[in-house]
Design an enzyme around this catalytic site. Structure first.
Site, PDB file in Angstrom:
ATOM      1  N   HIS A  77     -56.042  30.772 -13.679  1.00  0.00           N
ATOM      2  CA  HIS A  77     -56.174  31.002 -12.217  1.00  0.00           C
ATOM      3  C   HIS A  77     -57.289  30.154 -11.606  1.00  0.00           C
ATOM      4  O   HIS A  77     -57.896  30.538 -10.612  1.00  0.00           O
ATOM      5  CB  HIS A  77     -56.448  32.476 -11.907  1.00  0.00           C
ATOM      6  CG  HIS A  77     -55.546  33.424 -12.620  1.00  0.00           C
ATOM      7  ND1 HIS A  77     -54.345  33.840 -12.117  1.00  0.00           N
ATOM      8  CD2 HIS A  77     -55.673  34.023 -13.834  1.00  0.00           C
ATOM      9  CE1 HIS A  77     -53.760  34.668 -12.978  1.00  0.00           C
ATOM     10  NE2 HIS A  77     -54.543  34.781 -14.039  1.00  0.00           N
ATOM     11  N   SER A  84     -64.350   4.461   1.052  1.00  0.00           N
ATOM     12  CA  SER A  84     -63.949   4.876   2.387  1.00  0.00           C
ATOM     13  C   SER A  84     -64.442   3.836   3.376  1.00  0.00           C
ATOM     14  O   SER A  84     -65.487   3.220   3.178  1.00  0.00           O
ATOM     15  CB  SER A  84     -64.574   6.242   2.684  1.00  0.00           C
ATOM     16  OG  SER A  84     -64.735   6.391   4.080  1.00  0.00           O
ATOM     17  N   LYS A 135     -68.621   7.380  -0.504  1.00  0.00           N
ATOM     18  CA  LYS A 135     -67.377   7.861  -1.101  1.00  0.00           C
ATOM     19  C   LYS A 135     -66.845   6.980  -2.235  1.00  0.00           C
ATOM     20  O   LYS A 135     -66.935   5.769  -2.191  1.00  0.00           O
ATOM     21  CB  LYS A 135     -66.276   7.961  -0.026  1.00  0.00           C
ATOM     22  CG  LYS A 135     -66.463   9.081   0.964  1.00  0.00           C
ATOM     23  CD  LYS A 135     -66.451  10.469   0.331  1.00  0.00           C
ATOM     24  CE  LYS A 135     -65.052  10.923  -0.015  1.00  0.00           C
ATOM     25  NZ  LYS A 135     -64.213  11.126   1.174  1.00  0.00           N
ATOM     26  N   GLU A 148     -54.392  10.621  -6.820  1.00  0.00           N
ATOM     27  CA  GLU A 148     -53.749  11.244  -5.654  1.00  0.00           C
ATOM     28  C   GLU A 148     -52.369  10.634  -5.383  1.00  0.00           C
ATOM     29  O   GLU A 148     -51.422  11.337  -5.044  1.00  0.00           O
ATOM     30  CB  GLU A 148     -54.637  11.092  -4.420  1.00  0.00           C
ATOM     31  CG  GLU A 148     -55.864  11.989  -4.483  1.00  0.00           C
ATOM     32  CD  GLU A 148     -56.901  11.642  -3.418  1.00  0.00           C
ATOM     33  OE1 GLU A 148     -56.513  11.322  -2.283  1.00  0.00           O
ATOM     34  OE2 GLU A 148     -58.097  11.693  -3.737  1.00  0.00           O
TER      35      GLU A 148
END
Ligand code: ARG
Length: 462
Positions: free
Chosen positions: A156, A278, A284, A291
Site C-alpha cells: 500500500h 526544466s 530540476k 515518465e
C-alpha cells in the site's frame, strides 16, 4: 503503378480511394519477408512442375536481385503502389517479363499477407526478446551491487518489512523473464501453421506442395484449414497481449524509479545523461525517460484494443479490416523497443544511495513483525505478541521515537519475555538476514536468484 486486379473494371479508381486503400506506407516493413515467401513459393511451383524450371529460376534470380538492390539502395519503394506485394510482383515483371507474371500462380494476397506478417513478427520478436533480456541483465547487475542495501519493502506504499534494493530489483527481472517466455510461446504457436497455399480462402486447383513451403519458411507444417489460414489474426492479438503485459511491467518499474529519485525518497540518483532539466526551474532534474515509458503504456494497450476490436465482428474469411493489423503491431513493437532499449542503460548507470534507503528503513517500524516474532519464539501466542507490539509502536509514535530507541526497562514493562537480545532481533540487517526462506531478502538468497536468472537468460538466448 497499376493495380493487380484491373481486368474487371471499366474506370480507374478514385484517387481518394487509392490513397485510402493503399497499405504500402506501412506494409513495406515486410518487404524482405515478402521476398522470402515468394522465393519459397516459386521454388515450390518449379519443383511441382506448375511453372517451368527456367521460369522458377528467372523468378528466383529476379527476386534476389530486387532484394540486393533494396539493401544497397539501388531500388526505391514506389509510394504509389497499392501494397508491398504489388510492388514486388510488378517490379519483378518489369525486370524479367512473363516469368514474373507466373509468380502468383496458386497464391492470393490473402495467404501471402497472412504469411508475411507472421514472418515479420517472428523476426521482430527476436529483437524484442534481446531487448528484454538486456534489460533483465542490467537489472541483475544493479541488483548484485545492492544485495546489502537494506530498504523498506512496501505494501500500500506504506513501509512494511525490510528488504534489500537488490531483492526488490530482482522482482522486475522475474517479470521480464516471464514476458520472454510468453513471447517464445506465442511465436512458437504462430509458427505452427503455415497459411501459404490457402489461396484466397478455398485452396487452389494446382498441385501445391504445402509441406515444402511450410518447412522452407520455418513452420511446423501447413495449416489444416485454408479458411482459417487467411481468416485469423489471433497470433497478432496474442503477441500484442504479451507486449501490453511487458509494457505494464516497465511502467511499474518506471513508477518506482520516479519516486525513488524524488527528494522525498532519494533512494537513487539517475545519471545526468538519462534525465532532463526544466526551462524555468534551474534545480530540476527530471526522470523524463521513466515518465515517457509509463506514459506510452496507453499506446500499447490501445494497440491491443485496436486488434481485438478489429477482429470481433468480421465474417470469414479475409476482410479488408484486417489490413489494420500492421500499424497496431508496428506501433506496439516500436514503442516497446524504444522503452526497453532506453531503460537498460538508465538502469545500468543509476546510482543507488543505500544510506538513504537505510534511513527510510529505520523510520517505518518495519521491524515490528520481527519484534512480534521475537515474543512468539519465546512462547507468547502470535496474536498476543502482535497486539503487544502494536501498543509499543503506538507508544513510540506518540513520543516520536522508534523501537530501537526504547530501553530494556520500557520493553520489560510490557512483557517479562523481553531480554537484551531484543535489540539484535530488531536490527534491520538481522531482520533482513533472518528471513531465510527461499525467495527472501538475505544476501545469499538474492545472490542465488541472480545466478538462477543469469542461467535462465542464457537458456532463453539459446
Ligand atoms: N494490404 C492487404 C492487407 O494488408 C493485403 C491483402 C489484400 N487482399 C485483398 N483481398 N484485398 O491485408
Amino acid at each position: 503503378m497499376a493495380q493487380l486486379w484491373q481486368g474487371r473494371f471499366s474506370k480507374a479508381v478514385d484517387p481518394r480511394v487509392n490513397d485510402f486503400n493503399s497499405s504500402i506506407r506501412f506494409d513495406q516493413r515486410m518487404i524482405m519477408q515478402d521476398i522470402r515467401g515468394s522465393l519459397a513459393h516459386s521454388a515450390m511451383l518449379g519443383r511441382q512442375g506448375i511453372i517451368s524450371k527456367e521460369d522458377a529460376e528467372a523468378i528466383a534470380e529476379g527476386l534476389k536481385q530486387i532484394r540486393a538492390d533494396l539493401t544497397e539502395g539501388r531500388l526505391e519503394i514506389d509510394p504509389n503502389a497499392e501494397d508491398v506485394h504489388t510492388f514486388i510482383e510488378q517490379t519483378l515483371t518489369a525486370r524479367i517479363g512473363d516469368a514474373g507474371k507466373r509468380l502468383h500462380t496458386g497464391r492470393s494476397r490473402n495467404d501471402q499477407v497472412a504469411l508475411d506478417i507472421r514472418l515479420t513478427l517472428k523476426d521482430e520478436c527476436q529483437v524484442i526478446k534481446e531487448d528484454i533480456l538486456a534489460l533483465a541483465e542490467a537489472l541483475s547487475r544493479q541488483a548484485a551491487k545492492n544485495i546489502h542495501s537494506v530498504m523498506p519493502g512496501y505494501t500500500h506504499l506504506q513501509r512494511a518489512q525490510p528488504v534489500t534494493f537488490g531483492h526488490q530489483l530482482m522482482t522486475y527481472v522475474w517479470m521480464l523473464l516471464r514476458d520472454c517466455d510468453r513471447l517464445n510461446d506465442a511465436v512458437e504457436r504462430m509458427m505452427q501453421d503455415c497459411p501459404l497455399g490457402s489461396g484466397a480462402l478455398a485452396g487452389t486447383t494446382y498441385p501445391l506442395d504445402r509441406d515444402f513451403t511450410a518447412a522452407e519458411l520455418g513452420f511446423a507444417g501447413p495449416c489444416p484449414n485454408s479458411i482459417d489460414g487467411v481468416s485469423d489474426r489471433d497470433f497478432c492479438i496474442e503477441l500484442a497481449s504479451v507486449f501490453a503485459i511487458c509494457q505494464m511491467h516497465l511502467s511499474r518499474l518506471c513508477e518506482e524509479v520516479i519516486f525513488w529519485c524524488s527528494w522525498e525518497f532519494k533512494f537513487i540518483e539517475l545519471d545526468d545523461a538519462f534525465t532532463t532539466g526544466s526551462s524555468i526551474m534551474p534545480q530540476k532534474k527530471n526522470p523524463d525517460v521513466a515518465e515517457l515509458v509509463r506514459g506510452k503504456t496507453g499506446r500499447v494497450y490501445g494497440d491491443l484494443m485496436t486488434l481485438l476490436t478489429m477482429m470481433k465482428g468480421i465474417s470469414l474469411a479475409y476482410d479488408k479490416d484486417m489490413q489494420e493489423d500492421k500499424e497496431a503491431m508496428w506501433d506496439a513493437i516500436d514503442t516497446l523497443h524504444l522503452g526497453l532499449t532506453t531503460l537498460a542503460p538508465m538502469v545500468d548507470t543509476m546510482k543507488s544511495l543505500p544510506e538513504n534507503m537505510r534511513m527510510a528503513a529505520a523510520k517505518g517500524f518495519i521491524n515490528a513483525t520481527d519484534c512480534a516474532d521475537y515474543l512468539t519464539k519465546k512462547g507468547m501466542p502470535f496474536r498476543d505478541a502482535y497486539k503487544l507490539t502494536g501498543s509499543l509502536v503506538a507508544e513510540c509514535i506518540a513520543q516520536d521515537r522508534v523501537l530501537e530507541d526504547l530501553s530494556l526497562e520500557e520493553y520489560r514493562a510490557h512483557s517479562e519475555l523481553f531480554d537484551e537480545d531484543i535489540f539484535t532481533a530488531i536490527d534491520l540487517t538481522v531482520c533482513c538476514e533472518g528471513r531465510k526462506t527461499w525467495g527472501g531478502p538475505t544476501a545469499s538468497n538474492v545472490e542465488k536468484q541472480i545466478e538462477l536468472a543469469t542461467e535462465k537468460i542464457a537458456a532463453l538466448r539459446g
